[in-house]
Design an enzyme around this catalytic site. Structure first.
Site, mmCIF file in Angstrom:
data_model
loop_
_atom_site.group_PDB
_atom_site.id
_atom_site.type_symbol
_atom_site.label_atom_id
_atom_site.label_comp_id
_atom_site.label_asym_id
_atom_site.label_seq_id
_atom_site.Cartn_x
_atom_site.Cartn_y
_atom_site.Cartn_z
ATOM 1 N N LYS A 212 0.906 -1.102 -0.028
ATOM 2 C CA LYS A 212 0.104 0.010 0.060
ATOM 3 C C LYS A 212 0.888 1.272 -0.040
ATOM 4 O O LYS A 212 0.659 2.456 -0.803
ATOM 5 C CB LYS A 212 -0.932 -0.210 1.229
ATOM 6 C CG LYS A 212 -2.010 -1.061 1.313
ATOM 7 C CD LYS A 212 -2.998 -0.963 2.419
ATOM 8 C CE LYS A 212 -2.600 -0.880 3.673
ATOM 9 N NZ LYS A 212 -2.070 -2.140 3.835
ATOM 10 N N ARG B 25 -10.315 0.945 7.878
ATOM 11 C CA ARG B 25 -10.075 -0.430 8.519
ATOM 12 C C ARG B 25 -10.934 -1.175 8.845
ATOM 13 O O ARG B 25 -10.924 -2.246 9.160
ATOM 14 C CB ARG B 25 -8.822 -0.247 9.616
ATOM 15 C CG ARG B 25 -7.447 0.219 9.335
ATOM 16 C CD ARG B 25 -6.755 -1.139 9.062
ATOM 17 N NE ARG B 25 -5.498 -1.190 9.418
ATOM 18 C CZ ARG B 25 -4.324 -0.475 8.860
ATOM 19 N NH1 ARG B 25 -4.483 0.727 8.174
ATOM 20 N NH2 ARG B 25 -3.008 -1.169 9.454
ATOM 21 N N ARG C 165 10.325 -2.151 12.091
ATOM 22 C CA ARG C 165 9.117 -1.799 12.893
ATOM 23 C C ARG C 165 8.833 -2.567 14.149
ATOM 24 O O ARG C 165 8.867 -3.855 13.729
ATOM 25 C CB ARG C 165 7.843 -1.478 11.887
ATOM 26 C CG ARG C 165 7.637 -0.077 11.255
ATOM 27 C CD ARG C 165 6.874 -0.161 10.078
ATOM 28 N NE ARG C 165 5.277 -0.704 10.724
ATOM 29 C CZ ARG C 165 4.277 -0.611 9.652
ATOM 30 N NH1 ARG C 165 4.502 -0.209 8.509
ATOM 31 N NH2 ARG C 165 3.204 -1.262 10.167
ATOM 32 N N ARG D 54 11.456 -6.283 6.073
ATOM 33 C CA ARG D 54 11.031 -4.876 5.910
ATOM 34 C C ARG D 54 11.811 -3.968 6.797
ATOM 35 O O ARG D 54 11.792 -4.316 8.094
ATOM 36 C CB ARG D 54 9.579 -4.478 5.992
ATOM 37 C CG ARG D 54 9.342 -2.944 6.007
ATOM 38 C CD ARG D 54 8.031 -2.565 5.664
ATOM 39 N NE ARG D 54 6.888 -2.826 6.578
ATOM 40 C CZ ARG D 54 5.618 -2.557 6.525
ATOM 41 N NH1 ARG D 54 5.278 -2.389 5.277
ATOM 42 N NH2 ARG D 54 4.860 -3.081 7.498
ATOM 43 N N ARG E 227 -1.486 -8.867 13.121
ATOM 44 C CA ARG E 227 -2.179 -8.041 12.113
ATOM 45 C C ARG E 227 -2.926 -8.625 11.187
ATOM 46 O O ARG E 227 -3.862 -8.040 10.344
ATOM 47 C CB ARG E 227 -0.976 -7.020 11.745
ATOM 48 C CG ARG E 227 -0.426 -6.113 12.796
ATOM 49 C CD ARG E 227 0.888 -5.546 12.301
ATOM 50 N NE ARG E 227 0.905 -5.026 11.049
ATOM 51 C CZ ARG E 227 2.161 -4.798 10.329
ATOM 52 N NH1 ARG E 227 3.150 -5.623 10.737
ATOM 53 N NH2 ARG E 227 2.116 -4.311 9.181
HETATM 54 P P1 ADP Z 1 0.045 -2.383 7.799
HETATM 55 O O1 ADP Z 1 -1.149 -2.042 6.701
HETATM 56 O O2 ADP Z 1 1.339 -2.549 7.310
HETATM 57 O O3 ADP Z 1 -0.362 -3.109 8.846
HETATM 58 P P2 ADP Z 1 -0.107 0.659 8.758
HETATM 59 O O4 ADP Z 1 1.014 1.284 8.743
HETATM 60 O O5 ADP Z 1 -1.223 1.030 7.850
HETATM 61 O O6 ADP Z 1 0.478 -0.782 8.494
HETATM 62 O O7 ADP Z 1 -0.796 0.630 10.254
HETATM 63 C C1 ADP Z 1 0.023 0.255 11.192
HETATM 64 C C2 ADP Z 1 -0.791 0.364 12.780
HETATM 65 O O8 ADP Z 1 -1.422 1.448 12.971
HETATM 66 C C3 ADP Z 1 -2.019 -0.565 12.612
HETATM 67 O O9 ADP Z 1 -1.752 -1.943 13.129
HETATM 68 C C4 ADP Z 1 -2.828 -0.174 13.649
HETATM 69 O O10 ADP Z 1 -2.404 -0.161 14.979
HETATM 70 C C5 ADP Z 1 -2.491 1.354 13.456
HETATM 71 N N1 ADP Z 1 -3.731 2.022 12.278
HETATM 72 C C6 ADP Z 1 -3.366 2.526 11.276
HETATM 73 N N2 ADP Z 1 -4.427 3.043 10.504
HETATM 74 C C7 ADP Z 1 -5.411 2.576 11.334
HETATM 75 C C8 ADP Z 1 -6.821 2.838 11.181
HETATM 76 N N3 ADP Z 1 -7.574 3.219 10.178
HETATM 77 N N4 ADP Z 1 -7.603 2.553 12.344
HETATM 78 C C9 ADP Z 1 -7.184 1.826 13.445
HETATM 79 N N5 ADP Z 1 -5.789 1.617 13.415
HETATM 80 C C10 ADP Z 1 -4.976 2.042 12.447
#
Ligand code: ADP
Ligand code: ZN
Length: 221
Positions: free
Chosen positions: A13, A88, A160, A127, A171
């Site tokens: 993404k 999400r 990370r 990563r 996740r």
């Molecule tokens: P990835 O898609 O690689 O899991 P992101 O960088 O999009 O990683 O998100 C990392 C973390 O940030 C998620 O696991 C969550 O804890 C938080 N997060 C990000 N976006 C949201 C969202 N829209 N709602 C709730 N938590 C979020």
């Protein structure tokens, strides 16, 4: 154009968001990056969300709504936005719909990225990110030139917290249970929908995405 990039962690993404942002000349709202930034800077938001993010749990919807509403209020967001990592879950999708309706805007395109689970685990465990400028590396396919130093800014790259093996599995579970239902949600909405398998080489994925964008004639939406 208001566009959502949607897909499991590790599907690419962030990489595609950056590229689409250049193609369409619109900003990215990447909620994960924003939250990590707030955590690093120890802002009030950062303190509230730290445990959730590091453990791979979703941050509560009301907090996320405030974060996104504030970003959407910026003038930069007037001509369109690429949403990376938001919404999400279905509740967040409803919130986003309402926020955009308030501004006479709507989601026009949803791009779903998908990747095999094995590949996801391989990618996430390899990563590394630059804690300063956010550049993303992969120890196998795209290592920095200079042993663990960011090519862009020279800072030492790091893993990370949530890319540790146990958290990756968690996740993926959160994605399947809470985020994947959005697929059906947007299929029932009047939006253009593109599916892209990103398991293979990046260049190949980019070519296929370009083709798909041409097919739906993006200029008309
Ligand atoms: P990835 O898609 O690689 O899991 P992101 O960088 O999009 O990683 O998100 C990392 C973390 O940030 C998620 O696991 C969550 O804890 C938080 N997060 C990000 N976006 C949201 C969202 N829209 N709602 C709730 N938590 C979020
Ligand atoms: Zn850097």
């Amino acid at each position: 154009m208001y566009l959502i990039l949607f897909g499991p962690p590790g599907a690419g993404k962030g990489t595609y968001a950056k590229m689409l942002s250049e193609w369409f000349n619109i900003p990215v709202i990447a909620t994960g990056d924003m939250l990590r930034d707030a955590i690093d800077k120890e802002t009030p938001l950062g303190k509230k969300v730290r445990n959730y993010v590091q453990n791979g749990k979703l941050v509560p919807d009301d907090l996320m709504e405030r974060v996104v509403a504030q970003e959407l209020d910026s003038d930069d967001a007037d001509d369109g936005v690429i949403f990376d990592g938001f919404p999400r879950n279905v509740n967040q999708a409803e919130m986003l719909g309402q926020l955009l309706r308030n501004k006479n805007r709507k989601i026009e395109l949803v791009i779903e990225l998908n990747t095999d689970d094995e590949e996801i685990i391989r990618r996430l465990s390899n990563r590394r990110v630059c804690p300063k400028c956010g550049e993303i590396y992969n120890l196998k396919n795209h290592p920095p030139q200079n042993n663990n130093m960011c090519d862009v800014c020279g800072t030492e790259i790091v893993q990370r917290e949530d890319d540790k093996p146990e958290t990756i599995k968690y996740r993926l579970k959160v994605y399947r249970e809470q985020t994947a239902p959005l697929l059906q949600y947007y299929r029932n909405q009047p939006v253009e929908y593109i599916q892209l398998n990103t398991s293979g080489q990046l260049d190949d994925g980019i070519q296929r995405l370009k083709q798909k964008l041409e097919e739906i004639d993006i200029s008309s939406i």
